[in-house]
Design an enzyme around this catalytic site. Structure first.
Site, PDB file in Angstrom:
ATOM      1  N   HIS A 258       0.831  -1.207   0.000  1.00 13.92           N
ATOM      2  CA  HIS A 258       0.000   0.000   0.000  1.00 13.92           C
ATOM      3  C   HIS A 258       0.867   1.260   0.000  1.00 13.92           C
ATOM      4  O   HIS A 258       0.605   2.220  -0.746  1.00 13.92           O
ATOM      5  CB  HIS A 258      -0.918  -0.012   1.228  1.00 13.92           C
ATOM      6  CG  HIS A 258      -1.756   1.216   1.363  1.00 13.92           C
ATOM      7  ND1 HIS A 258      -2.850   1.468   0.556  1.00 13.92           N
ATOM      8  CD2 HIS A 258      -1.648   2.281   2.201  1.00 13.92           C
ATOM      9  CE1 HIS A 258      -3.396   2.619   0.893  1.00 13.92           C
ATOM     10  NE2 HIS A 258      -2.688   3.137   1.892  1.00 13.92           N
ATOM     11  N   LEU A 260       3.909   1.510  -1.081  1.00 17.87           N
ATOM     12  CA  LEU A 260       4.658   1.623  -2.333  1.00 17.87           C
ATOM     13  C   LEU A 260       3.755   2.030  -3.494  1.00 17.87           C
ATOM     14  O   LEU A 260       4.189   2.764  -4.395  1.00 17.87           O
ATOM     15  CB  LEU A 260       5.345   0.292  -2.657  1.00 17.87           C
ATOM     16  CG  LEU A 260       6.545  -0.084  -1.791  1.00 17.87           C
ATOM     17  CD1 LEU A 260       7.066  -1.455  -2.200  1.00 17.87           C
ATOM     18  CD2 LEU A 260       7.648   0.963  -1.927  1.00 17.87           C
ATOM     19  N   ASN A 369       6.058 -19.356 -19.950  1.00 13.62           N
ATOM     20  CA  ASN A 369       7.513 -19.177 -20.011  1.00 13.62           C
ATOM     21  C   ASN A 369       8.090 -19.923 -21.202  1.00 13.62           C
ATOM     22  O   ASN A 369       8.972 -19.423 -21.918  1.00 13.62           O
ATOM     23  CB  ASN A 369       8.160 -19.685 -18.719  1.00 13.62           C
ATOM     24  CG  ASN A 369       8.200 -18.620 -17.640  1.00 13.62           C
ATOM     25  OD1 ASN A 369       7.881 -17.466 -17.888  1.00 13.62           O
ATOM     26  ND2 ASN A 369       8.570 -19.020 -16.434  1.00 13.62           N
ATOM     27  N   ASP A 395      10.730 -26.913 -24.217  1.00 17.55           N
ATOM     28  CA  ASP A 395      10.810 -25.907 -25.282  1.00 17.55           C
ATOM     29  C   ASP A 395      12.146 -26.052 -25.999  1.00 17.55           C
ATOM     30  O   ASP A 395      13.066 -26.717 -25.515  1.00 17.55           O
ATOM     31  CB  ASP A 395      10.629 -24.489 -24.717  1.00 17.55           C
ATOM     32  CG  ASP A 395      11.755 -24.062 -23.792  1.00 17.55           C
ATOM     33  OD1 ASP A 395      12.918 -23.971 -24.255  1.00 17.55           O
ATOM     34  OD2 ASP A 395      11.489 -23.814 -22.594  1.00 17.55           O
ATOM     35  N   GLY A 425      10.341  -9.930 -17.566  1.00 18.57           N
ATOM     36  CA  GLY A 425       9.921 -10.706 -16.403  1.00 18.57           C
ATOM     37  C   GLY A 425      10.430 -10.104 -15.113  1.00 18.57           C
ATOM     38  O   GLY A 425      11.356  -9.291 -15.092  1.00 18.57           O
ATOM     39  N   THR A 426       9.786 -10.522 -14.019  1.00 16.78           N
ATOM     40  CA  THR A 426      10.185 -10.026 -12.692  1.00 16.78           C
ATOM     41  C   THR A 426      10.978 -11.059 -11.919  1.00 16.78           C
ATOM     42  O   THR A 426      11.464 -10.771 -10.831  1.00 16.78           O
ATOM     43  CB  THR A 426       8.937  -9.646 -11.877  1.00 16.78           C
ATOM     44  OG1 THR A 426       8.128 -10.804 -11.712  1.00 16.78           O
ATOM     45  CG2 THR A 426       8.129  -8.571 -12.602  1.00 16.78           C
ATOM     46  N   LEU A 428       9.625 -13.784 -10.634  1.00 14.21           N
ATOM     47  CA  LEU A 428       8.767 -14.377  -9.608  1.00 14.21           C
ATOM     48  C   LEU A 428       7.859 -15.473 -10.149  1.00 14.21           C
ATOM     49  O   LEU A 428       7.229 -16.189  -9.365  1.00 14.21           O
ATOM     50  CB  LEU A 428       7.890 -13.291  -8.964  1.00 14.21           C
ATOM     51  CG  LEU A 428       8.600 -12.350  -7.990  1.00 14.21           C
ATOM     52  CD1 LEU A 428       7.683 -11.218  -7.572  1.00 14.21           C
ATOM     53  CD2 LEU A 428       9.078 -13.107  -6.771  1.00 14.21           C
ATOM     54  N   GLY A 429       7.759 -15.610 -11.464  1.00 13.40           N
ATOM     55  CA  GLY A 429       6.834 -16.587 -12.047  1.00 13.40           C
ATOM     56  C   GLY A 429       7.113 -18.008 -11.606  1.00 13.40           C
ATOM     57  O   GLY A 429       6.229 -18.718 -11.113  1.00 13.40           O
ATOM     58  N   LEU A 430       8.366 -18.464 -11.757  1.00  8.87           N
ATOM     59  CA  LEU A 430       8.720 -19.818 -11.370  1.00  8.87           C
ATOM     60  C   LEU A 430       8.726 -19.986  -9.853  1.00  8.87           C
ATOM     61  O   LEU A 430       8.481 -21.091  -9.337  1.00  8.87           O
ATOM     62  CB  LEU A 430      10.085 -20.204 -11.940  1.00  8.87           C
ATOM     63  CG  LEU A 430      10.114 -20.440 -13.454  1.00  8.87           C
ATOM     64  CD1 LEU A 430      11.524 -20.777 -13.919  1.00  8.87           C
ATOM     65  CD2 LEU A 430       9.155 -21.548 -13.839  1.00  8.87           C
TER      66      LEU A 430
END
Length: 466
Positions: A258, A260, A369, A395, A425-426, A428-430
């Site tokens: 909040h 940020l 991804n 892939d 990307g950040t 954090l996905g994986l």
């Protein structure tokens, strides 16, 4: 009077031990009263019969004056009853003087005379008539009798065909005694094992639930013996402490997000006003791009934290096809727009138990991804066995260096190849995917693909697949 309930584990063990010892003690104390090999009083019925035999003998030889002839006749009485081995099984009569000296016309080498001599020395001749067993031969007496106008003592010896008492057989045969003790103690030990295993299994199930992310207090753990109650109470206190810690972490992250987002929103508004006044510029575009990336990072970080806190609250069972069919169909269409090919085999028709949102998000992150970093081909394969469900996503991109295969699941980690900050990307996905799979007691690993790129392999155990 109600006996106090034993609530201590050690108390139950000692109670069973002393109960077994008490049973053995009772058996040992009662043995002298049941053992016919010890001299004891003659039962009333047997004593009456013995007195009748003695009286009949006195009457029969009342007119005789020669004691030797009387003894010869007593010892030479024709006996027709014989056992299977040809041995005499009829009663035999013995006579002694008042001092216990055996009076007979035969040799005293026979076993019966030795037994009689031992019997005489082990009893009080002036006391109550008694009986004693020697192997399978019983001797009873003495009774006062008058033969040839002499005061004598009368004894009877007979073959003992009755089986010895149960406890006597037990003590005579150690293996039978051991078997009897085991027969008595086994139900008690089984009950003790059951009493110990039940709270232990409850504690084990509670620990598995915590390992799966279900931080729920279980009141049933605080029942049973005092030791397990203490362990259950400590376990529940630990669960409450973990819940409070995670809740505090969630509140902290929410407050941070909040705080940020407010200056981040003002920054984007100021950047938009500057763009309207001054027009587009590389600097303003970079500011807006980084602001968007920062906002996305905050959202994904909150999602990761929220997933670790309450993923166990929304678990349900549903077909796998309802979870992933639509995701793979959309991903296939998206890959076609990028001139790439995504293929997948038939999704198993089995049911899966878990958090639908997390399971869908986990596969969606991995597949997208692969589409992003693959060159032209992405393969998704489902393999169902008796123990687990395995989902493999391959892939044909540049892949990940060997030394970084494990690190890509860490939050904010980026590899030094094509999967870098320029991809948008950040990192954090994986990490979100790994957390979602771990919440379902599964596993996720990264490997080199046969297509040349990266292979992500997800395993869900049988406990979540049914």
């Amino acid at each position: 009077m109600r006996l106090p309930k034993i609530t201590s584990l050690y108390g139950r063990i000692f109670a069973i031990f002393w109960l077994t010892m008490l049973l053995v003690l009772i058996a040992v104390l009662s043995l002298p009263h049941l053992d016919p090999r010890k001299a004891r009083n003659i039962p009333a019925d047997d004593l009456e019969r013995l007195i009748a035999v003695k009286t009949k003998t006195e009457q029969r030889y009342a007119s005789e004056t020669n004691l030797g002839q009387i003894l010869f006749k007593l010892e030479g009485v024709k006996r027709s009853g014989r056992d299977n081995r040809g041995h005499d099984d009829r009663p035999r009569f013995f006579v002694t003087d008042l001092d216990g000296n055996i009076m007979t016309t035969q040799e005293r080498k026979d076993f019966r005379y030795r037994a009689l001599q031992n019997f005489i020395t082990s009893i009080d001749l002036t006391g109550t008539p008694q009986q004693k067993l020697y192997g399978h031969y019983m001797i009873a007496g003495p009774l006062p009798i008058q033969l040839a106008q002499q005061d004598l003592l009368f004894y009877v010896g007979m073959k003992w065909n009755q089986p010895p008492p149960f406890l006597l057989r037990m003590f005579d045969k150690p293996l039978q005694l051991l078997f009897a003790v085991m027969l008595v103690s086994t139900p008690l030990l089984l009950w003790l094992a059951w009493a110990l295993s039940q709270p232990a299994r409850k504690l084990e199930r509670a620990a598995k639930r915590v390992a799966q992310g279900e931080f729920v207090v279980d009141p049933s753990l605080e029942k049973g013996t005092s030791e397990f109650r203490q362990a259950g109470t400590s376990f529940n206190q630990m669960v409450e402490a973990v819940n409070q810690m995670i809740s505090g972490q969630q509140r902290l992250l929410s407050d941070i997000s909040h705080e940020l987002r407010s200056p981040l929103t003002r920054l984007r508004m100021a950047n938009a006003l500057a763009t309207r006044k001054q027009g587009q510029s590389p600097e303003l575009s970079r500011i807006d791009t980084e602001a968007q990336r920062l906002e996305q990072m905050i959202s994904e970080l909150l999602e990761l934290s929220r997933m670790q806190v309450d993923s166990h609250l929304t678990r349900e069972r549903q077909p796998m096809t309802s979870l992933w069919e639509a995701i793979l169909s959309d991903a296939q269409f998206e890959a076609q727009q990028m001139n790439k090919t995504l293929s997948y085999n038939a999704i198993p028709e089995d049911m899966i138990s878990g958090n639908p949102k997390l399971l869908m998000s986990a596969l969606d992150n991995v597949v997208r991804n692969a589409i992003c970093y693959g060159t032209s081909r992405i393969d998704v394969e489902f393999t169902a066995t008796e123990q687990q469900l395995v989902i493999s996503v391959d892939d044909d991109g540049e892949g990940v260096p060997e030394q970084e295969l494990e690190a890509i699941f860490r939050p904010f980690y980026r590899v030094s190849t094509a999967r870098d900050r320029h991809s948008g990307g950040t990192g954090l996905g994986l990490a979100i995917t790994e957390s979602a799979i771990r919440q379902h007691s599964g596993s996720i690993v990264a490997k080199h693909s046969v297509l040349g790129g990266l292979r992500i392999e997800i395993g869900l155990p049988l406990s979540t697949v049914s």
